[in-house]
Motif scaffolding. Structure first.
Motif, mmCIF file in Angstrom:
data_model
loop_
_atom_site.group_PDB
_atom_site.id
_atom_site.type_symbol
_atom_site.label_atom_id
_atom_site.label_comp_id
_atom_site.label_asym_id
_atom_site.label_seq_id
_atom_site.Cartn_x
_atom_site.Cartn_y
_atom_site.Cartn_z
ATOM 1 N N MET A 1 0.845 -1.187 0.000
ATOM 2 C CA MET A 1 0.000 0.000 0.000
ATOM 3 C C MET A 1 0.886 1.244 0.000
ATOM 4 O O MET A 1 1.932 1.263 0.616
ATOM 5 N N LEU A 2 0.411 2.276 -0.675
ATOM 6 C CA LEU A 2 1.144 3.528 -0.848
ATOM 7 C C LEU A 2 0.472 4.651 -0.080
ATOM 8 O O LEU A 2 -0.759 4.763 -0.075
ATOM 9 N N ALA A 3 1.281 5.488 0.549
ATOM 10 C CA ALA A 3 0.822 6.744 1.141
ATOM 11 C C ALA A 3 1.659 7.871 0.547
ATOM 12 O O ALA A 3 2.849 7.693 0.273
ATOM 13 N N THR A 4 1.035 9.017 0.352
ATOM 14 C CA THR A 4 1.751 10.189 -0.145
ATOM 15 C C THR A 4 1.776 11.262 0.943
ATOM 16 O O THR A 4 0.841 11.383 1.731
ATOM 17 N N ALA A 5 2.862 12.031 0.961
ATOM 18 C CA ALA A 5 3.000 13.176 1.857
ATOM 19 C C ALA A 5 3.416 14.347 0.978
ATOM 20 O O ALA A 5 4.541 14.382 0.473
ATOM 21 N N GLU A 6 2.495 15.278 0.772
ATOM 22 C CA GLU A 6 2.732 16.327 -0.215
ATOM 23 C C GLU A 6 2.637 17.716 0.387
ATOM 24 O O GLU A 6 1.749 17.993 1.180
ATOM 25 N N SER A 7 3.520 18.562 -0.041
ATOM 26 C CA SER A 7 3.447 19.967 0.303
ATOM 27 C C SER A 7 3.185 20.771 -0.971
ATOM 28 O O SER A 7 2.046 21.108 -1.269
ATOM 29 N N CYS A 8 4.208 21.004 -1.778
ATOM 30 C CA CYS A 8 4.074 21.902 -2.934
ATOM 31 C C CYS A 8 3.086 21.407 -3.987
ATOM 32 O O CYS A 8 2.592 22.205 -4.775
ATOM 33 N N THR A 9 2.781 20.117 -4.015
ATOM 34 C CA THR A 9 1.845 19.592 -5.007
ATOM 35 C C THR A 9 0.404 19.585 -4.512
ATOM 36 O O THR A 9 -0.510 19.343 -5.307
ATOM 37 N N GLY A 10 0.187 19.830 -3.252
ATOM 38 C CA GLY A 10 -1.170 19.988 -2.724
ATOM 39 C C GLY A 10 -2.115 18.823 -2.997
ATOM 40 O O GLY A 10 -3.311 19.028 -3.150
ATOM 41 N N GLY A 11 -1.607 17.616 -3.103
ATOM 42 C CA GLY A 11 -2.465 16.456 -3.326
ATOM 43 C C GLY A 11 -2.497 15.954 -4.762
ATOM 44 O O GLY A 11 -3.207 14.988 -5.061
ATOM 45 N N LEU A 12 -1.722 16.557 -5.639
ATOM 46 C CA LEU A 12 -1.738 16.142 -7.047
ATOM 47 C C LEU A 12 -1.182 14.735 -7.266
ATOM 48 O O LEU A 12 -1.621 14.029 -8.174
ATOM 49 N N ILE A 13 -0.237 14.321 -6.434
ATOM 50 C CA ILE A 13 0.293 12.958 -6.576
ATOM 51 C C ILE A 13 -0.794 11.957 -6.190
ATOM 52 O O ILE A 13 -1.033 10.982 -6.905
ATOM 53 N N ALA A 14 -1.463 12.209 -5.081
ATOM 54 C CA ALA A 14 -2.576 11.338 -4.670
ATOM 55 C C ALA A 14 -3.657 11.318 -5.744
ATOM 56 O O ALA A 14 -4.212 10.258 -6.058
ATOM 57 N N ALA A 15 -3.949 12.465 -6.314
ATOM 58 C CA ALA A 15 -4.969 12.533 -7.371
ATOM 59 C C ALA A 15 -4.547 11.718 -8.586
ATOM 60 O O ALA A 15 -5.368 10.999 -9.169
ATOM 61 N N ALA A 16 -3.273 11.802 -8.973
ATOM 62 C CA ALA A 16 -2.792 11.022 -10.114
ATOM 63 C C ALA A 16 -2.920 9.525 -9.834
ATOM 64 O O ALA A 16 -3.276 8.753 -10.733
#
Length: 145
Positions: A1-16
């Motif tokens: 399972m993958l988790a993302t921790a984003e600052s400058c992308t504001g959730g765009l990696i999770a959205a992708a």
């Protein structure tokens, strides 16, 4: 399972990730830790680490990646923190500077990139690089494991 921790992308990696059908089989959660307080509260990044090195730094992004694992059910994480612009850059950390970290099976690796273009271009390049490097690392782990 993958988790993302984003600052400058504001959730765009999770959205992708969640744009892909079937992602519920491998995507666990995403943390959008845009502020320094969020990095500390959501991911357990020590405030002293941010104070000493700045939010856009290797120690902070590594702590974000490790915090995403600690605060989730995931075994794999990707974290990003950077200066997307158009303001906020400094001589040491110009606009386009992004720190990345990936954590898999207790091992964390990190790197810095500097992308050109405006805010949207920096954020798009960050998403692409974060996921491409994650895939490459997972593929190499499978081959060597």
């Amino acid at each position: 399972m993958l988790a993302t921790a984003e600052s400058c992308t504001g959730g765009l990696i999770a959205a992708a990730c969640t744009d892909l059908a079937g992602s519920s089989q491998w995507f666990e959660r995403g943390f959008v830790s845009y502020s320094n307080a969020a990095k500390t509260e959501l991911l357990g990044v020590p405030a002293a680490l941010i104070d000493t090195h700045g939010a856009v730094s290797e120690p902070v992004v590594r702590a974000m990646a490790e915090g995403a694992i600690t605060h989730s059910q995931a075994q794999v994480s990707v974290a990003v923190t950077g200066v997307a612009g158009p303001s906020g850059g400094t001589p040491d950390k110009p606009v386009g500077t992004v720190w990345f970290a990936w954590s898999v099976a207790g091992r964390t690796v990190s790197e810095v990139q500097c992308f050109g273009g405006g805010r949207a271009a920096v954020r798009a390049a960050t998403v692409q690089h974060a996921l491409a490097q994650l895939r490459a690392w997972l593929d190499s782990t499978k081959k060597s494991g």
